[in-house]
Design an enzyme around this catalytic site. Structure first.
Site, short mmCIF file in Angstrom:
data_model
loop_
_atom_site.label_atom_id
_atom_site.label_comp_id
_atom_site.label_asym_id
_atom_site.label_seq_id
_atom_site.Cartn_x
_atom_site.Cartn_y
_atom_site.Cartn_z
N ASP A 79 -2.67 -0.87 17.57
CA ASP A 79 -2.17 -1.95 16.73
C ASP A 79 -3.26 -3.02 16.68
O ASP A 79 -3.53 -3.69 17.68
CB ASP A 79 -0.88 -2.53 17.32
CG ASP A 79 -0.36 -3.69 16.50
OD1 ASP A 79 -1.02 -4.09 15.50
OD2 ASP A 79 0.73 -4.21 16.84
N LYS B 53 -9.31 -12.00 3.42
CA LYS B 53 -10.43 -11.27 2.79
C LYS B 53 -11.60 -12.22 2.50
O LYS B 53 -12.77 -11.81 2.59
CB LYS B 53 -9.96 -10.57 1.52
CG LYS B 53 -8.96 -9.44 1.78
CD LYS B 53 -9.54 -8.33 2.65
CE LYS B 53 -8.61 -7.14 2.77
NZ LYS B 53 -9.16 -6.07 3.60
N ASN C 133 -11.44 -0.95 7.61
CA ASN C 133 -10.66 -0.64 6.41
C ASN C 133 -9.19 -1.05 6.54
O ASN C 133 -8.57 -1.42 5.55
CB ASN C 133 -10.78 0.86 6.13
CG ASN C 133 -9.77 1.34 5.11
OD1 ASN C 133 -9.97 1.22 3.90
ND2 ASN C 133 -8.63 1.88 5.57
N ARG D 24 -4.50 7.37 5.92
CA ARG D 24 -3.95 7.45 4.56
C ARG D 24 -4.89 6.81 3.56
O ARG D 24 -5.82 6.11 3.91
CB ARG D 24 -2.60 6.72 4.52
CG ARG D 24 -1.58 7.27 5.49
CD ARG D 24 -0.39 6.33 5.68
NE ARG D 24 0.29 6.09 4.43
CZ ARG D 24 0.43 4.89 3.86
NH1 ARG D 24 -0.05 3.82 4.46
NH2 ARG D 24 1.06 4.76 2.72
N GLY E 231 -7.63 2.41 10.05
CA GLY E 231 -6.65 2.71 9.00
C GLY E 231 -7.00 3.97 8.24
O GLY E 231 -6.88 4.02 7.02
N ALA E 232 -7.40 5.01 8.98
CA ALA E 232 -7.97 6.20 8.33
C ALA E 232 -6.99 7.33 8.12
O ALA E 232 -7.37 8.43 7.75
CB ALA E 232 -9.16 6.69 9.15
N TYR F 154 -3.28 -12.81 2.81
CA TYR F 154 -4.18 -11.69 2.51
C TYR F 154 -5.47 -12.18 1.86
O TYR F 154 -6.57 -11.82 2.30
CB TYR F 154 -3.45 -10.70 1.59
CG TYR F 154 -4.32 -9.55 1.12
CD1 TYR F 154 -4.53 -8.45 1.93
CD2 TYR F 154 -4.91 -9.58 -0.15
CE1 TYR F 154 -5.33 -7.39 1.49
CE2 TYR F 154 -5.70 -8.53 -0.59
CZ TYR F 154 -5.91 -7.43 0.23
OH TYR F 154 -6.70 -6.39 -0.19
N1 LIG Z 1 -5.94 0.22 -2.64
C1 LIG Z 1 -6.60 -0.62 -3.44
O1 LIG Z 1 -6.63 -0.45 -4.66
C2 LIG Z 1 -7.36 -1.77 -2.82
C3 LIG Z 1 -7.68 -2.87 -3.63
C4 LIG Z 1 -8.38 -3.92 -3.07
C5 LIG Z 1 -8.74 -3.90 -1.73
N2 LIG Z 1 -8.42 -2.83 -0.96
C6 LIG Z 1 -8.79 -2.84 0.46
O2 LIG Z 1 -9.23 -1.54 0.84
C7 LIG Z 1 -8.74 -1.22 2.14
C8 LIG Z 1 -7.91 0.06 2.07
O3 LIG Z 1 -6.88 -0.09 1.11
P1 LIG Z 1 -5.56 0.81 1.16
O4 LIG Z 1 -4.73 0.41 0.00
O5 LIG Z 1 -5.93 2.22 1.37
O6 LIG Z 1 -4.90 0.22 2.53
P2 LIG Z 1 -3.37 0.28 3.00
O7 LIG Z 1 -2.79 1.59 2.63
O8 LIG Z 1 -2.66 -0.95 2.53
O9 LIG Z 1 -3.55 0.12 4.59
C9 LIG Z 1 -4.46 0.95 5.30
C10 LIG Z 1 -3.97 1.14 6.71
O10 LIG Z 1 -3.99 -0.10 7.43
C11 LIG Z 1 -3.28 0.19 8.62
N3 LIG Z 1 -2.71 -1.00 9.26
C12 LIG Z 1 -1.86 -1.90 8.73
N4 LIG Z 1 -1.48 -2.78 9.69
C13 LIG Z 1 -2.09 -2.38 10.85
C14 LIG Z 1 -2.07 -2.85 12.19
N5 LIG Z 1 -1.33 -3.90 12.58
N6 LIG Z 1 -2.83 -2.20 13.10
C15 LIG Z 1 -3.56 -1.14 12.73
N7 LIG Z 1 -3.62 -0.64 11.49
C16 LIG Z 1 -2.88 -1.26 10.57
C17 LIG Z 1 -2.16 1.16 8.26
O11 LIG Z 1 -2.20 2.22 9.22
P3 LIG Z 1 -0.87 3.11 9.57
O12 LIG Z 1 -0.44 3.71 8.26
O13 LIG Z 1 -1.36 4.11 10.53
O14 LIG Z 1 0.15 2.18 10.15
C18 LIG Z 1 -2.53 1.61 6.85
O15 LIG Z 1 -2.44 3.00 6.65
C19 LIG Z 1 -7.95 -2.43 2.63
O16 LIG Z 1 -8.78 -3.23 3.44
C20 LIG Z 1 -7.60 -3.16 1.35
O17 LIG Z 1 -7.44 -4.55 1.54
C21 LIG Z 1 -7.70 -1.78 -1.48
#
Ligand SMILES: NC(=O)c1ccc[n+]([C@@H]2O[C@H](COP(=O)([O-])OP(=O)(O)OC[C@H]3O[C@@H](n4cnc5c(N)ncnc54)[C@H](OP(=O)(O)O)[C@@H]3O)[C@@H](O)[C@H]2O)c1
Length: 244
Positions: free
Chosen positions: A63, A159, A90, A15, A12-13, A155
């Protein structure tokens, strides 16, 4: 572990947090596999940016909900960039589904990406790391693992499972491989967030603000670089949100 000359896979790198982690590992000297699913253009931009700065990166599409694609991803990264020394799980599915609208199949779909894919990657790549005598695995969990949100049931459970996987793998792959987690709280505003919802989050966050990608990046970097004596634990990066 010194990053120079190492191979890292970040899922998931393309974005947001994954992108920041991949760019940071590349800046530290690692060859980075930039995994993505749908964000092809963004992944290409991440790779271009890393190369422009003198780093080494290749993008890989998969995927992670498809077990065969997960296995193929691990094989492709190894074939192109060499044995993986660092795995950052990630990628994640994070979809708001109040209980009345939650479909049973969403359970399987969420757990496949958030828990089973990290398990498959860690099994395959972690065993190889152990055989080579060193490796680091970092799983992105969430403070919701311990305090599940009612509107994000699959979700939160995924986790919580990922925390258990982190701890179990830390035992299973010891002493060669260290396995840890980073649990972000309100680091980036939720994609589907509203001004009212964001204000409510901040009222319950002692830091009084959302964090930034650099807060998470530094925690990941610490777990990879600083000490082989840290394993099986979670670094919480949440501005104190979990204290409530
Ligand atoms: N953002 C926060 O504040 C926050 C808070 C708590 C925990 N986290 C954790 O930190 C990590 C990153 O957070 P984030 O907000 O940056 O994540 P995100 O934007 O929700 O998702 C990251 C990436 O996961 C990929 N993804 C989703 N479904 C997929 C699938 N079926 N196969 C392959 N890739 C898939 C997507 O890739 P594509 O775009 O290429 O489809 C997406 O860009 C996550 O594990 C999240 O649970 C984040």
């Amino acid at each position: 572990m010194n990053l120079a000359g190492r191979t890292a896979l970040v899922t998931g790198a393309a974005r947001r947090l994954g992108r920041a982690i991949a760019e940071d590992l590349a800046a530290g000297g690692a060859r980075v596999a930039v995994h993505y699913r749908g964000s092809a253009a963004e992944a290409a931009a991440v790779v271009d940016g890393i190369r422009d700065r003198g780093g080494e990166a290749v993008s890989f599409a998969a995927d992670l909900g498809d077990a065969r694609a997960v296995e193929a991803l691990a094989a492709a990264v190894g074939a192109r960039l060499g044995p993986v020394d660092i795995l950052v799980n990630n990628a994640s599915v994070f979809a708001r589904r109040p209980i009345d609208t939650l479909e049973p199949d969403e359970w399987d779909a969420t757990l496949a990406v958030n828990l089973t894919a990290p398990f498959r990657l860690a099994l395959r790549l972690g065993r190889a790391m152990r055989a080579r005598g060193a490796g680091k695995i970092v799983n992105l969990t969430d403070i919701a693992a311990a305090r599940p949100y009612g509107d994000y049931l699959p979700y939160g459970v995924s986790k919580a499972g990922l925390v258990a996987l982190t701890r179990g793998l830390a035992r299973a792959l010891a002493p060669a491989v260290q396995v840890n987690a980073v649990a972000p709280g309100p680091v980036l505003e939720p994609i589907d967030g509203t001004p009212e919802g964001n204000a409510a989050i901040l009222r319950r966050t002692p830091a009084g603000r959302f964090g930034g990608t650099s807060d998470v990046v530094r925690a990941v970097r610490f777990l990879i670089e600083s000490s082989d004596f840290v394993t099986g634990t979670t670094v919480v990066v949440d501005g104190g949100r979990a204290l409530e």
